[in-house]
Design a protein around this motif. Structure first.
Motif, mmCIF file in Angstrom:
data_model
loop_
_atom_site.group_PDB
_atom_site.id
_atom_site.type_symbol
_atom_site.label_atom_id
_atom_site.label_comp_id
_atom_site.label_asym_id
_atom_site.label_seq_id
_atom_site.Cartn_x
_atom_site.Cartn_y
_atom_site.Cartn_z
ATOM 1 N N ARG A 394 0.832 -1.212 0.000
ATOM 2 C CA ARG A 394 0.000 0.000 0.000
ATOM 3 C C ARG A 394 0.865 1.260 0.000
ATOM 4 O O ARG A 394 0.573 2.237 -0.714
ATOM 5 C CB ARG A 394 -0.921 -0.003 1.217
ATOM 6 C CG ARG A 394 -2.048 -1.009 1.137
ATOM 7 C CD ARG A 394 -3.096 -0.748 2.212
ATOM 8 N NE ARG A 394 -2.521 -0.892 3.556
ATOM 9 C CZ ARG A 394 -2.510 -2.032 4.250
ATOM 10 N NH1 ARG A 394 -3.032 -3.138 3.707
ATOM 11 N NH2 ARG A 394 -2.005 -2.079 5.466
ATOM 12 N N GLU A 395 1.932 1.252 0.800
ATOM 13 C CA GLU A 395 2.811 2.419 0.838
ATOM 14 C C GLU A 395 3.539 2.590 -0.505
ATOM 15 O O GLU A 395 3.703 3.734 -0.997
ATOM 16 C CB GLU A 395 3.824 2.256 1.973
ATOM 17 C CG GLU A 395 4.820 3.388 2.102
ATOM 18 C CD GLU A 395 4.168 4.713 2.444
ATOM 19 O OE1 GLU A 395 4.845 5.757 2.288
ATOM 20 O OE2 GLU A 395 2.982 4.726 2.844
ATOM 21 N N HIS A 397 2.448 1.681 -3.419
ATOM 22 C CA HIS A 397 1.472 2.188 -4.380
ATOM 23 C C HIS A 397 1.233 3.679 -4.170
ATOM 24 O O HIS A 397 1.120 4.450 -5.140
ATOM 25 C CB HIS A 397 0.163 1.410 -4.242
ATOM 26 C CG HIS A 397 -0.928 1.933 -5.128
ATOM 27 N ND1 HIS A 397 -1.985 2.665 -4.654
ATOM 28 C CD2 HIS A 397 -1.101 1.843 -6.485
ATOM 29 C CE1 HIS A 397 -2.782 2.999 -5.648
ATOM 30 N NE2 HIS A 397 -2.268 2.515 -6.772
ATOM 31 N N ARG A 398 1.181 4.115 -2.923
ATOM 32 C CA ARG A 398 0.988 5.536 -2.648
ATOM 33 C C ARG A 398 2.147 6.368 -3.193
ATOM 34 O O ARG A 398 1.945 7.434 -3.815
ATOM 35 C CB ARG A 398 0.837 5.756 -1.139
ATOM 36 C CG ARG A 398 0.469 7.188 -0.744
ATOM 37 C CD ARG A 398 0.534 7.354 0.756
ATOM 38 N NE ARG A 398 1.896 7.277 1.245
ATOM 39 C CZ ARG A 398 2.776 8.298 1.212
ATOM 40 N NH1 ARG A 398 2.423 9.460 0.681
ATOM 41 N NH2 ARG A 398 4.001 8.147 1.680
ATOM 42 N N GLU A 418 -0.322 -1.014 -8.469
ATOM 43 C CA GLU A 418 -1.717 -1.357 -8.150
ATOM 44 C C GLU A 418 -1.908 -2.864 -8.115
ATOM 45 O O GLU A 418 -2.588 -3.397 -7.228
ATOM 46 C CB GLU A 418 -2.642 -0.728 -9.191
ATOM 47 C CG GLU A 418 -2.760 0.781 -9.099
ATOM 48 C CD GLU A 418 -3.663 1.339 -10.164
ATOM 49 O OE1 GLU A 418 -4.031 0.578 -11.106
ATOM 50 O OE2 GLU A 418 -4.016 2.530 -10.095
ATOM 51 N N ALA A 421 -0.386 -4.204 -4.927
ATOM 52 C CA ALA A 421 -1.184 -3.867 -3.743
ATOM 53 C C ALA A 421 -2.436 -4.735 -3.652
ATOM 54 O O ALA A 421 -2.801 -5.220 -2.577
ATOM 55 C CB ALA A 421 -1.559 -2.383 -3.776
ATOM 56 N N ALA A 425 -3.181 -7.509 -0.719
ATOM 57 C CA ALA A 425 -4.398 -7.464 0.100
ATOM 58 C C ALA A 425 -5.133 -8.795 0.058
ATOM 59 O O ALA A 425 -5.622 -9.286 1.095
ATOM 60 C CB ALA A 425 -5.304 -6.336 -0.388
#
Length: 474
Positions: A394-395, A397-398, A418, A421, A425
């Motif tokens: 997630r980090e 991807h951010r 994406e 991530a 998940a």
């Protein structure tokens, strides 16, 4: 044709709000309720319970040689047999001097006799019946223990199927969100292509990514339907109506807290296991030993007593003056063509086999318990790794998205971030489910109740990601 199509669309639009309202009012099935339903109606549980009841009924058959019995008899005889005719007249207490006429004795007229009797039989000593009853009763207890073990297995399977169906629903929700993001990215890239900001290759990469997400979503929806149908069948439902379930699995913190609370039980690998299948094997060995005693007891004498009242009348049942008889009968089969010896040898072999089965059940239970404990430890470690990987994805991807916005990253890098991530998940949810299943299997292996995992479920509401809402064709 356009008018008809518009009418159908309008009718469908009017029906959708009512369908959505009915679905939103549907409350999700809680695990505790699913376990209770399976206890009552699961096919395997019902079969095992019926088999146990049948064994208990069969165990009462040897009581015939232990408990007294009584019966009522009645019949009619007409005979010209000289002995039978004179004996019948005598039983009816109708003998006169004329009955001793040699001509009548040699060639009697037909005589009618209506017989009635009350018979009482009292077993005095039947060692084979007593030991046979003990063997049958113990065998029935073993069948009951196996029915209990079937119920434990069913509860473990319900936990696995229930949270497996929830995982499938959660996967549908994640992929639905990913598809919306992918579709939005495709539209954005198409606009950027028209503006000359990106190339056609970037648009094709975004389209490929969206198509891959859509394919995964279609497969996930199909898996979710199958998972819910399998859960319904496991609960003993004969229909194919899909059950409503929570939107997601219990949180990582709740699952890990339950796993930590289970650690003492995981570490105790040398304690005796109180499992119903082990108890069934022990009872089976005891029943086989008792059956060996039954076979040996057939070599002993049998003694039985009896008493009876008999009525004899030429016209009516239970008429005339009765007579009574009491007696004691003993029998001893000295040689029955080696049948008794074969029975003893067979029973002895079955007893040895049952004893070996008992030892095998104990060893298998210990192996399963140790393997289940290791599986819990492994699943906990894998969940920790999956949580870390999901946070890092997630980090990442951010950061890539921020760079892409600033023009420092390509569309390929953004799509790759994406994809990573989303995959992380999904892997985190799968690892959480694996730990839940490992905890249920560990409790089963220890002989504990897998239904204790119902403690994981909070107060839930109907799933907003219900597959029937996502796909109206389901």
């Amino acid at each position: 044709m356009q008018t008809i199509s518009l009418s159908l669309v309008a009718a469908a639009a009017m029906a959708l709000p009512g369908l959505a309202a009915a679905q939103s009012a549907l409350q999700p099935l809680r695990l505790s309720d699913a376990l209770a339903e399976a206890d009552r109606g699961a096919f395997a549980n019902r079969q095992a319970t019926a088999n146990a009841a049948s064994s208990r009924a069969q165990a009462a058959l040897p009581l015939k040689g232990i408990l007294p019995s009584a019966r009522v008899e009645g019949g009619f005889v007409r005979t010209t047999d000289p002995i039978g005719a004179f004996g019948t007249t005598l039983r009816q207490r109708a003998v006169t001097p004329a009955a001793f006429d040699p001509a009548r004795l040699n060639d009697p007229a037909p005589v009618n006799n209506v017989t009635g009797g009350l018979v009482f039989e009292v077993p005095v000593f039947n060692a084979d019946a007593l030991t046979g009853w003990r063997a049958a009763r113990t065998a029935a207890e073993a069948t009951g223990a196996m029915a209990d073990w079937t119920a434990v297995n069913t509860r473990a399977m319900v936990v696995k199927a229930y949270y497996g169906a929830v995982l499938a629903s959660e996967k549908v929700g994640m992929l639905t969100q990913a598809k919306r993001a992918a579709d939005a990215a495709v539209k954005q890239v198409e606009s950027m292509v028209r503006q000359g900001l990106v190339t056609k290759a970037d648009q094709l990469q975004a389209s490929v990514r969206a198509g891959d997400i859509e394919a995964q979503l279609l497969a996930a929806r199909n898996e979710a339907v199958t998972a819910r149908q399998q859960l319904a069948m496991l609960l003993g439902r004969s229909d194919t109506v899909l059950v409503a379930l929570p939107a997601s699995l219990p949180s990582d913190s709740a699952v890990r807290a339950f796993a930590r609370a289970s650690q003492p039980a995981v570490a105790e690998t040398n304690t005796p296991l109180e499992r119903d299948d082990v108890r069934a094997a022990q009872l089976g060995a005891r029943a086989a030993a008792a059956d060996r005693q039954r076979a040996t007891a057939t070599l002993l004498p049998r003694v039985n007593g009896f008493a009876r009242y008999d009525y004899n009348s030429p016209t009516a049942l239970y008429a005339g003056k009765p007579n009574w008889t009491v007696g004691l009968m003993g029998s001893w089969s000295l040689f029955g063509g080696a049948n008794e010896l074969a029975d003893v040898a067979g029973a002895s072999a079955r007893a040895r086999s049952a004893k070996a089965g008992e030892e095998a059940a104990q060893a298998n239970a210990r192996v399963e318990a140790d393997a289940a404990a290791r599986a819990v430890t492994l699943a906990s470690q894998r969940l920790d790794l999956a949580i870390t990987a999901a946070a890092q994805s997630r980090e990442a991807h951010r950061l890539v998205e921020k760079r892409y916005t600033g023009g420092l990253a390509t569309i390929a890098e953004l799509l790759g971030a994406e994809t990573a991530a989303t995959g992380a998940a999904l892997a985190e949810s799968a690892a959480r489910y694996t730990l839940i299943d490992a905890l249920a299997q560990h409790r089963r292996a220890l002989g504990a109740d897998p239904g204790a995992l119902a403690q994981l479920e909070p107060a839930t509401r109907a799933s907003s990601n219900d597959i029937r809402n996502e796909d109206p064709t389901v």
